[in-house]
Design a protein around this motif. Structure first.
Motif, short mmCIF file in Angstrom:
data_model
loop_
_atom_site.label_atom_id
_atom_site.label_comp_id
_atom_site.label_asym_id
_atom_site.label_seq_id
_atom_site.Cartn_x
_atom_site.Cartn_y
_atom_site.Cartn_z
N ILE A 223 95.46 -39.68 46.27
CA ILE A 223 96.33 -39.11 47.29
C ILE A 223 95.44 -38.93 48.52
O ILE A 223 94.51 -38.14 48.52
CB ILE A 223 96.94 -37.77 46.87
CG1 ILE A 223 97.68 -37.89 45.55
CG2 ILE A 223 97.89 -37.25 47.96
CD1 ILE A 223 98.30 -36.57 45.06
N HIS A 224 95.72 -39.71 49.54
CA HIS A 224 94.87 -39.81 50.73
C HIS A 224 95.67 -39.31 51.92
O HIS A 224 96.82 -39.73 52.13
CB HIS A 224 94.47 -41.28 50.92
CG HIS A 224 93.38 -41.50 51.92
ND1 HIS A 224 92.28 -42.31 51.66
CD2 HIS A 224 93.21 -41.05 53.19
CE1 HIS A 224 91.49 -42.34 52.73
NE2 HIS A 224 92.04 -41.59 53.68
N ALA A 225 95.10 -38.42 52.71
CA ALA A 225 95.81 -37.86 53.86
C ALA A 225 95.21 -38.34 55.17
O ALA A 225 93.99 -38.50 55.29
CB ALA A 225 95.76 -36.33 53.82
N ARG B 132 102.80 -34.66 43.91
CA ARG B 132 101.77 -34.70 42.88
C ARG B 132 102.26 -35.49 41.66
O ARG B 132 101.54 -36.30 41.09
CB ARG B 132 101.40 -33.27 42.46
CG ARG B 132 100.18 -33.20 41.54
CD ARG B 132 99.99 -31.81 40.97
NE ARG B 132 100.01 -30.80 42.00
CZ ARG B 132 98.97 -30.48 42.77
NH1 ARG B 132 97.83 -31.11 42.60
NH2 ARG B 132 99.07 -29.52 43.67
N LEU C 10 99.54 -42.38 50.47
CA LEU C 10 98.90 -42.13 51.76
C LEU C 10 99.89 -41.32 52.58
O LEU C 10 101.03 -41.74 52.77
CB LEU C 10 98.57 -43.44 52.47
CG LEU C 10 97.96 -43.33 53.88
CD1 LEU C 10 96.61 -42.62 53.85
CD2 LEU C 10 97.83 -44.71 54.52
N VAL D 103 97.65 -30.25 52.23
CA VAL D 103 96.59 -31.25 52.18
C VAL D 103 95.46 -30.78 51.27
O VAL D 103 94.96 -31.53 50.42
CB VAL D 103 96.07 -31.55 53.59
CG1 VAL D 103 94.82 -32.44 53.54
CG2 VAL D 103 97.16 -32.22 54.43
N CYS E 16 95.20 -33.46 48.14
CA CYS E 16 94.58 -34.73 48.52
C CYS E 16 93.15 -34.89 48.02
O CYS E 16 92.34 -33.96 48.07
CB CYS E 16 94.62 -34.88 50.04
SG CYS E 16 96.32 -34.95 50.64
N ASP E 17 92.85 -36.11 47.56
CA ASP E 17 91.51 -36.46 47.12
C ASP E 17 90.60 -36.78 48.30
O ASP E 17 89.42 -36.44 48.30
CB ASP E 17 91.57 -37.70 46.21
CG ASP E 17 92.48 -37.51 45.02
OD1 ASP E 17 92.18 -36.64 44.19
OD2 ASP E 17 93.50 -38.22 44.93
N ILE F 101 90.56 -37.08 52.76
CA ILE F 101 91.20 -36.79 54.04
C ILE F 101 90.47 -37.55 55.12
O ILE F 101 89.24 -37.50 55.23
CB ILE F 101 91.17 -35.27 54.37
CG1 ILE F 101 92.02 -34.48 53.36
CG2 ILE F 101 91.68 -35.03 55.79
CD1 ILE F 101 91.24 -33.90 52.22
N SER G 275 86.31 -35.11 51.37
CA SER G 275 87.16 -34.13 50.70
C SER G 275 87.60 -33.07 51.70
O SER G 275 87.03 -32.94 52.79
CB SER G 275 86.41 -33.48 49.55
OG SER G 275 85.36 -32.66 50.06
N TYR G 276 88.58 -32.27 51.30
CA TYR G 276 89.03 -31.21 52.20
C TYR G 276 87.89 -30.24 52.49
O TYR G 276 87.70 -29.80 53.63
CB TYR G 276 90.22 -30.45 51.61
CG TYR G 276 90.76 -29.41 52.56
CD1 TYR G 276 91.62 -29.78 53.60
CD2 TYR G 276 90.39 -28.07 52.45
CE1 TYR G 276 92.11 -28.84 54.49
CE2 TYR G 276 90.87 -27.12 53.34
CZ TYR G 276 91.72 -27.51 54.36
OH TYR G 276 92.19 -26.57 55.25
#
Length: 251
Positions: free
Chosen positions: A35-37, A194, A203, A212, A216-217, A219, A232-233
């Motif tokens: 999961i990419h933001a 999720r 994405l 986020v 998310c994995d 960012i 990462s966040y």
């Protein structure tokens, strides 16, 4: 799902609108199963990147590879048929159709034919089991017969997600999936994302940073059309350049 090999890659992606560089040399790698933001201040170029990836807008220069194939010059419909499918900021469902009928229309499209509104109810019912399963996946199994126009906003967005999933995306692009939602709906939609990502790559463009952080994995932070930071966040949220871009703190 542990992120694996690259499902989407861009190299030096650039879009010039008559002298205004909306996207400047963006190189992006989205790993399968992640999961990419994409985040960034207003005007950072996030939606333009999405428009480039889905070929609603043609790049001035640079390349886009999806599943190892160069899609830089392909048409939007070709890209969608390959499994790169997008939702939009504004909910896009047929208001007069029921939730079930909306998903059924999307399933017809996924089969590669026309919508065939003139087909008999019996023929269309062949798709009902799959449509009901998709509604259950987004928590709308009890709303199958309800016209979309009567659904609350959060449930309309959930229905839109179900119709998007009906197209069987390998990579799901979500544009501001929680925009305009109250706290309860935000949590519900985040959980839906999720669950959807358990078998797909996602994405997403999202302004809600707690969403986020929780989902998310990876960012990627954009500023003025260029990549400012990635990680990462925890990593990007401590980056002085990111803090400056968001809140004006000195770098």
């Amino acid at each position: 799902m542990v992120p694996g090999d690259a499902i989407l890659e861009t190299r030096e992606l650039t879009k010039d609108f008559g002298g205004f560089l909306a996207v400047k040399g963006v190189s992006l790698t989205v790993r399968r199963g992640a999961i990419h933001a994409l985040i960034g201040p207003n005007g950072a170029g996030k939606t333009t990147v999405f428009n480039l990836l889905t070929r609603f807008v043609s790049p001035t220069s640079g390349t886009i590879h999806f599943e190892g194939r160069d899609i830089t010059r392909e048409r939007p419909a070709q890209v969608a048929r390959q499994g790169l499918v997008r939702s939009f900021q504004i909910s896009a469902v047929f208001p007069s159709l029921s939730a079930l009928e909306n998903v059924r229309v999307a399933l017809q499209r996924a089969r590669g034919g026309t919508f065939r509104f003139w087909r008999s109810e019996r023929a269309l019912a062949e798709l009902d089991d799959r449509a009901r399963a998709l509604l259950a996946e987004v928590g709308l199994e009890q709303k199958a017969a309800v016209p979309a126009v009567e659904l609350p906003y959060g449930q309309k967005r959930a229905l839109e997600l179900a119709t998007t999933l009906a197209l069987e995306p390998a990579l799901l692009l979500l544009d501001e999936p929680t925009q305009g939602m109250g706290h309860e709906d935000v949590g519900r939609v985040a959980e839906l994302i999720r669950r959807a990502a358990q078998r797909r790559t996602v994405l997403m463009v999202e302004h809600n940073l707690p969403v986020v952080a929780g989902l998310c994995d990876v960012i990627t932070v954009l500023q003025r059309g260029a990549v400012l930071a990635e990680g990462s966040y925890a990593e990007v949220s401590r980056d002085p350049r990111v803090l400056e871009a968001y809140i004006g703190a000195p770098a």
